[in-house]
Scaffold this motif. Sequence first.
Motif, PDB file in Angstrom:
ATOM      1  N   ASN A 126       0.807  -1.225   0.000  1.00  0.00           N
ATOM      2  CA  ASN A 126       0.000   0.000   0.000  1.00  0.00           C
ATOM      3  C   ASN A 126       0.842   1.278   0.000  1.00  0.00           C
ATOM      4  O   ASN A 126       0.479   2.277   0.627  1.00  0.00           O
ATOM      5  N   LEU A 127       1.942   1.261  -0.727  1.00  0.00           N
ATOM      6  CA  LEU A 127       2.802   2.425  -0.848  1.00  0.00           C
ATOM      7  C   LEU A 127       2.907   2.825  -2.313  1.00  0.00           C
ATOM      8  O   LEU A 127       2.785   1.990  -3.213  1.00  0.00           O
ATOM      9  N   ARG A 128       3.139   4.095  -2.545  1.00  0.00           N
ATOM     10  CA  ARG A 128       3.409   4.602  -3.884  1.00  0.00           C
ATOM     11  C   ARG A 128       4.904   4.867  -4.013  1.00  0.00           C
ATOM     12  O   ARG A 128       5.536   5.391  -3.100  1.00  0.00           O
ATOM     13  N   PHE A 129       5.466   4.474  -5.174  1.00  0.00           N
ATOM     14  CA  PHE A 129       6.878   4.697  -5.450  1.00  0.00           C
ATOM     15  C   PHE A 129       6.996   5.588  -6.684  1.00  0.00           C
ATOM     16  O   PHE A 129       6.340   5.351  -7.702  1.00  0.00           O
ATOM     17  N   ALA A 130       7.843   6.628  -6.580  1.00  0.00           N
ATOM     18  CA  ALA A 130       7.919   7.598  -7.671  1.00  0.00           C
ATOM     19  C   ALA A 130       9.315   8.198  -7.748  1.00  0.00           C
ATOM     20  O   ALA A 130      10.131   8.059  -6.836  1.00  0.00           O
ATOM     21  N   HIS A 131       9.565   8.859  -8.898  1.00  0.00           N
ATOM     22  CA  HIS A 131      10.695   9.777  -9.079  1.00  0.00           C
ATOM     23  C   HIS A 131      12.065   9.094  -9.171  1.00  0.00           C
ATOM     24  O   HIS A 131      13.082   9.772  -9.037  1.00  0.00           O
ATOM     25  N   THR A 132      12.124   7.773  -9.407  1.00  0.00           N
ATOM     26  CA  THR A 132      13.442   7.158  -9.516  1.00  0.00           C
ATOM     27  C   THR A 132      14.115   7.541 -10.829  1.00  0.00           C
ATOM     28  O   THR A 132      13.467   7.902 -11.815  1.00  0.00           O
ATOM     29  N   ALA A 133      15.451   7.441 -10.839  1.00  0.00           N
ATOM     30  CA  ALA A 133      16.248   7.897 -11.976  1.00  0.00           C
ATOM     31  C   ALA A 133      16.218   6.880 -13.111  1.00  0.00           C
ATOM     32  O   ALA A 133      16.142   5.671 -12.879  1.00  0.00           O
ATOM     33  N   PRO A 134      16.291   7.344 -14.359  1.00  0.00           N
ATOM     34  CA  PRO A 134      16.367   6.433 -15.499  1.00  0.00           C
ATOM     35  C   PRO A 134      17.637   5.589 -15.467  1.00  0.00           C
ATOM     36  O   PRO A 134      18.657   5.976 -14.900  1.00  0.00           O
ATOM     37  N   THR A 135      17.568   4.418 -16.127  1.00  0.00           N
ATOM     38  CA  THR A 135      18.693   3.484 -16.136  1.00  0.00           C
ATOM     39  C   THR A 135      19.122   3.104 -17.550  1.00  0.00           C
ATOM     40  O   THR A 135      19.830   2.128 -17.739  1.00  0.00           O
ATOM     41  N   PHE A 136      18.705   3.907 -18.549  1.00  0.00           N
ATOM     42  CA  PHE A 136      18.952   3.487 -19.927  1.00  0.00           C
ATOM     43  C   PHE A 136      20.430   3.404 -20.283  1.00  0.00           C
ATOM     44  O   PHE A 136      20.804   2.636 -21.164  1.00  0.00           O
ATOM     45  N   MET A 137      21.293   4.154 -19.600  1.00  0.00           N
ATOM     46  CA  MET A 137      22.723   4.049 -19.890  1.00  0.00           C
ATOM     47  C   MET A 137      23.391   2.935 -19.075  1.00  0.00           C
ATOM     48  O   MET A 137      24.577   2.661 -19.251  1.00  0.00           O
ATOM     49  N   ASP A 138      22.642   2.292 -18.204  1.00  0.00           N
ATOM     50  CA  ASP A 138      23.154   1.147 -17.440  1.00  0.00           C
ATOM     51  C   ASP A 138      22.590  -0.174 -17.946  1.00  0.00           C
ATOM     52  O   ASP A 138      22.851  -1.226 -17.357  1.00  0.00           O
ATOM     53  N   THR A 139      21.822  -0.129 -19.010  1.00  0.00           N
ATOM     54  CA  THR A 139      21.192  -1.328 -19.566  1.00  0.00           C
ATOM     55  C   THR A 139      22.187  -1.984 -20.522  1.00  0.00           C
ATOM     56  O   THR A 139      22.144  -1.763 -21.728  1.00  0.00           O
ATOM     57  N   ARG A 140      23.089  -2.807 -19.964  1.00  0.00           N
ATOM     58  CA  ARG A 140      24.193  -3.319 -20.773  1.00  0.00           C
ATOM     59  C   ARG A 140      24.434  -4.815 -20.610  1.00  0.00           C
ATOM     60  O   ARG A 140      25.287  -5.373 -21.301  1.00  0.00           O
ATOM     61  N   GLU A 141      23.723  -5.504 -19.724  1.00  0.00           N
ATOM     62  CA  GLU A 141      23.971  -6.930 -19.519  1.00  0.00           C
ATOM     63  C   GLU A 141      23.168  -7.757 -20.517  1.00  0.00           C
ATOM     64  O   GLU A 141      21.939  -7.709 -20.528  1.00  0.00           O
ATOM     65  N   PRO A 142      23.814  -8.556 -21.372  1.00  0.00           N
ATOM     66  CA  PRO A 142      23.067  -9.353 -22.361  1.00  0.00           C
ATOM     67  C   PRO A 142      22.349 -10.519 -21.701  1.00  0.00           C
ATOM     68  O   PRO A 142      22.843 -11.125 -20.752  1.00  0.00           O
ATOM     69  N   LEU A 143      21.161 -10.827 -22.215  1.00  0.00           N
ATOM     70  CA  LEU A 143      20.385 -11.968 -21.743  1.00  0.00           C
ATOM     71  C   LEU A 143      20.504 -13.107 -22.747  1.00  0.00           C
ATOM     72  O   LEU A 143      19.714 -13.224 -23.681  1.00  0.00           O
ATOM     73  N   LEU A 144      21.500 -13.928 -22.559  1.00  0.00           N
ATOM     74  CA  LEU A 144      21.724 -15.068 -23.441  1.00  0.00           C
ATOM     75  C   LEU A 144      21.586 -14.634 -24.904  1.00  0.00           C
ATOM     76  O   LEU A 144      22.082 -13.586 -25.288  1.00  0.00           O
ATOM     77  N   ARG A 145      20.889 -15.398 -25.746  1.00  0.00           N
ATOM     78  CA  ARG A 145      20.841 -15.043 -27.171  1.00  0.00           C
ATOM     79  C   ARG A 145      19.512 -14.407 -27.575  1.00  0.00           C
ATOM     80  O   ARG A 145      19.136 -14.448 -28.749  1.00  0.00           O
ATOM     81  N   SER A 146      18.802 -13.828 -26.634  1.00  0.00           N
ATOM     82  CA  SER A 146      17.633 -13.040 -27.012  1.00  0.00           C
ATOM     83  C   SER A 146      18.116 -11.682 -27.508  1.00  0.00           C
ATOM     84  O   SER A 146      19.301 -11.413 -27.588  1.00  0.00           O
ATOM     85  N   ASP A 147      17.157 -10.805 -27.826  1.00  0.00           N
ATOM     86  CA  ASP A 147      17.518  -9.470 -28.318  1.00  0.00           C
ATOM     87  C   ASP A 147      17.801  -8.493 -27.186  1.00  0.00           C
ATOM     88  O   ASP A 147      18.060  -7.325 -27.433  1.00  0.00           O
ATOM     89  N   TRP A 148      17.753  -8.953 -25.952  1.00  0.00           N
ATOM     90  CA  TRP A 148      17.767  -8.061 -24.801  1.00  0.00           C
ATOM     91  C   TRP A 148      19.151  -7.815 -24.226  1.00  0.00           C
ATOM     92  O   TRP A 148      20.003  -8.696 -24.200  1.00  0.00           O
ATOM     93  N   THR A 149      19.344  -6.605 -23.711  1.00  0.00           N
ATOM     94  CA  THR A 149      20.255  -6.352 -22.608  1.00  0.00           C
ATOM     95  C   THR A 149      19.433  -5.720 -21.495  1.00  0.00           C
ATOM     96  O   THR A 149      18.373  -5.138 -21.757  1.00  0.00           O
ATOM     97  N   ILE A 150      19.896  -5.857 -20.262  1.00  0.00           N
ATOM     98  CA  ILE A 150      19.083  -5.394 -19.131  1.00  0.00           C
ATOM     99  C   ILE A 150      19.931  -4.652 -18.113  1.00  0.00           C
ATOM    100  O   ILE A 150      21.158  -4.765 -18.088  1.00  0.00           O
ATOM    101  N   TYR A 151      19.257  -3.873 -17.296  1.00  0.00           N
ATOM    102  CA  TYR A 151      19.812  -3.338 -16.058  1.00  0.00           C
ATOM    103  C   TYR A 151      19.234  -4.175 -14.931  1.00  0.00           C
ATOM    104  O   TYR A 151      18.012  -4.282 -14.790  1.00  0.00           O
ATOM    105  N   ARG A 152      20.094  -4.789 -14.153  1.00  0.00           N
ATOM    106  CA  ARG A 152      19.640  -5.720 -13.122  1.00  0.00           C
ATOM    107  C   ARG A 152      19.231  -4.941 -11.871  1.00  0.00           C
ATOM    108  O   ARG A 152      19.922  -4.942 -10.846  1.00  0.00           O
ATOM    109  N   GLY A 153      18.117  -4.276 -11.967  1.00  0.00           N
ATOM    110  CA  GLY A 153      17.617  -3.490 -10.855  1.00  0.00           C
ATOM    111  C   GLY A 153      16.276  -2.889 -11.194  1.00  0.00           C
ATOM    112  O   GLY A 153      15.801  -2.950 -12.332  1.00  0.00           O
TER     113      GLY A 153
END
Length: 780
Positions: free
Chosen positions: A294-321
């Motif tokens: 029952n809490l609202r979470f807001a205003h966190t910082a973007p992570t698009f420059m930290d999205t660099r970990e590849p996920l096996l052979r899918s098309d993805w890289t991710i930020y683990r957070g």
Amino acid sequence: MKSINLYLLLLMSLTGSLATAAQGRVSNDTVYIPADISDYMPPLYGSAGRVQHFLREQREAYPGKTLAIVFTKPGTYYIDTTLVITPELANGNGAIVFMPTHPGDSVTLSGGRPVTVKWRRWKKGIYKATLDLPYNFDQLYINDIQQVRARYPNYDSSARHYNGSAADALSPERIKTWKHPQGGYVHSLHKGEWGGYHYRITGVNPDNTLQLEGGYQNNRQMGMHATHRFVENIFEELDTAREWFYDQPNKTLYYKPAPGTRLSKASVVVSRLQQVIALKGSADNPVRNVTIANLRFAHTAPTFMDTREPLLRSDWTIYRGGTILLDGTEHCTIRDCEFDHNGGNAVFVSNYNRHALISGCHIHDAGGSGICFVGNPDAVRSPLFEYNESQPLATIDTVPGPKTNHYPDSCTAYNNLIYRTGTIEKQTAGVQLSMAMNISVLHNTIYDVPRAGINVSEGTFGGHDIAYNDVFNTVLETGDHGAFNSWGRDRYWHPNRDTMNSLTAARPELILLDALYTTRLHYNRFRCDHGWDIDLDDGSSNYYIYNNVCLNGGLKLREGFYRTVENNIILNNSFHPHVWFKNSHDIFRHNIVTTAYKPIGIRYWGDETDNNLFPENTALPAETDKHSLSGDPGFVNPIAGDYRVKAGSPALRIVFNNFPMDSFGVVSPELRLLAKKAPLPMLAQQRLLTTSETTWLGARIKNIETLGERSAAGLPDNNGVYIMSVPDNFPYRLQAGDVILKAGDTAVQKVSDLLNAYSRQGDKAKKLTIFRNQRQQIVD
């Protein structure tokens, strides 16, 4: 006080303890710790370190009891650092609960920082204020409404891609008008529209092109899209209402308010933290029994420059957070929370987790994904990370299943409303699964997303139960994807189709070494207007797909094994089988389709394709469906979305069974009231597609005309000539499925280009550039 106790009783029941005392007392089971443990004045500013200190003290004093972190005052708590809960704070048999004191209190935990500024008028409707911060920031909130960082082209809510994109965003003519673009960003779709890229501007070359760093946010590198791109954080592009720019070297914030905004009275918040709460344990020592409710979470910082970990052979890289991170937990719950305009992922369930529950949450306007369940690659045997990677058979680990227990297992996403995610990152999903096992995705409503609503990145390790979801308005900004999407590029998979054919024929036991357990996809309603409703892509195996309603995009099975598809309703579309294996063991039966099948590259039809209902006799395929029928299915009330069939329907004669049409999506009254409704199709019998098919030197060729043909070939666009069949003794080393891109030096975008080049150039056109196995090569 009675209402408080009843509310706490409900919360504590989730963790196995009973709350019997009012806030501020120690009961037999619960210790209540005020989160605002100092004489804070609004806006409340919470010290994560102090909360951790009090938790540690109370845990030592009351081992085994439930510790309730209660927010005694409504309002916003600006957390100074991420609140990290470790096993030491959640040890013993006790639990930790984060919650408001009263069930109706509105409490926000903010990853931002409130700032006090004194605005003064500058020019052209722009105001400026001195703001001395030790860091830069990516998001600005005025009166709790997210504003737009100065950009080109300007923000347009009606634009399909990035709320505005332009081919000239990186033109030298525009770049030379920028004095100091360093620190600006370039955002672009992937060239094949498979997600997006992000770059930080580091300088300008003498020819007025940019020096960039980044571009690692997609696991299949092909470069930026030529058109769908924009730039932001460029001072000279601040030219319209709601845009802002922070000049950190000169400690000055610039902002152009919307008409009527009273800046002197406005609250100002800037993004700061990427994560608000992190539960950090391990497989050997997990965090247990934490509930966040029952809490609202807001205003966190973007992570698009930290999205660099590849996920096996899918098309993805991710930020683990994410705004909330679960990493190494057991029996932890996030319940009835709102995630509002956060810069990255809302909830990230990472590495070892067991019995995590995310339920009743309202997740919207997230820069990244909604809910992610992502294991660690060290749990995967013989992992590979980039699409074109492969390994010899002799080096493949042939032990079935995971190598370690560092993955989510038996976790659930239930009754969540998720929409407008992927506002910054485009390779995202409402719910994302990778390197996980036995994940239940139930009764969620997901819509208005740039790519898949629900995505499964690979076969590791299967057993998922995906049911009763309502997923629509998907793949809004990307391409070649589905409302539900999966890949299966597991350890047996090879990027060269001929090699994979040989490998799976000789060693079929390899196929299910990673996809151990059957994934069930049932009782869902899917709609995608820019792809497939259900898209099982490269190698997806071991699926049971039944009792789903596909509202528009059809159902696709690309190369893979052991897929049974039965008792589904496919409206205004059909079944899309793509490039199957000889012994796929696929089954397609007892389904209602409303156009003819749309096969591509099919030489083998699996174990059974029969007993389906088609709209008319002309749609019945000659090579399959010996017992299938045609006719009007006789839906009960298609205008209202009731696609059960009436008594006497020919669908009943092919053993189609009705299933409920009122159980899709969220179930709680609060979320049902908020959720949009899926757009229902206007049913119409569609004529078979007329094509450009013709012959060339005896080969059957055609233009790339459909998304299916483009997907089957792995093309980034519709340019090229598709080879349908090749006769014996053909003068070129071509095969069915190849795509001709150039004849000699002439680009080939369609059949007429090839025929003209060949007749005009003669021998000069004898060298062909083709696309095969998703890469260019030259044949002659």
